[in-house]
Scaffold this motif. Structure first.
Motif, PDB file in Angstrom:
ATOM      1  N   LYS A   1      -0.822   3.963  -1.658  1.00  0.00           N
ATOM      2  CA  LYS A   1      -2.371   4.079  -1.331  1.00  0.00           C
ATOM      3  C   LYS A   1      -2.968   4.515   0.262  1.00  0.00           C
ATOM      4  O   LYS A   1      -4.166   5.106   0.697  1.00  0.00           O
ATOM      5  N   ILE A   2      -1.892   4.560   0.380  1.00  0.00           N
ATOM      6  CA  ILE A   2      -1.789   5.178   2.377  1.00  0.00           C
ATOM      7  C   ILE A   2      -0.312   6.377   2.249  1.00  0.00           C
ATOM      8  O   ILE A   2       0.672   5.922   1.899  1.00  0.00           O
TER       9      ILE A   2
ATOM     10  N   TYR B   1       0.762  -1.442  -0.201  1.00  0.00           N
ATOM     11  CA  TYR B   1       0.017  -0.387  -0.576  1.00  0.00           C
ATOM     12  C   TYR B   1       0.205   1.327   0.080  1.00  0.00           C
ATOM     13  O   TYR B   1       0.805   2.497  -0.755  1.00  0.00           O
TER      14      TYR B   1
END
Length: 71
Positions: free
Chosen positions: A35-36, A30
């Motif tokens: 995404k993070i 991620y």
């Protein structure tokens, strides 16, 4: 807890400790995919220390609070 009307949320980490390797693998992916993203607030100079400290105890703080004193 019910009699006192207390609300408790979360999970017991020991119940899922055997899956920690899966978590690390997923989180690594991620982070690499973007995404993070970590949230932080950077205050410049020692004069911003009190503002930074106060933000820890109010709702204005999201993520990490950093006081940068040297560039």
């Amino acid at each position: 807890m019910v009699g006192k009307e207390v609300k408790m949320e979360g999970f017991m980490i020991k119940s899922y400790l055997h899956r920690f390797g899966d978590f690390v693998k997923d989180m690594e992916g991620y982070l690499q995919e973007g995404k993070i993203k970590p949230k932080s607030k950077i205050n410049i100079g020692i004069e911003s220390f009190l503002e930074s400290l106060n933000s820890l105890f109010s709702s204005s703080n999201i993520g990490k609070v950093i006081v940068q004193v040297k560039t």
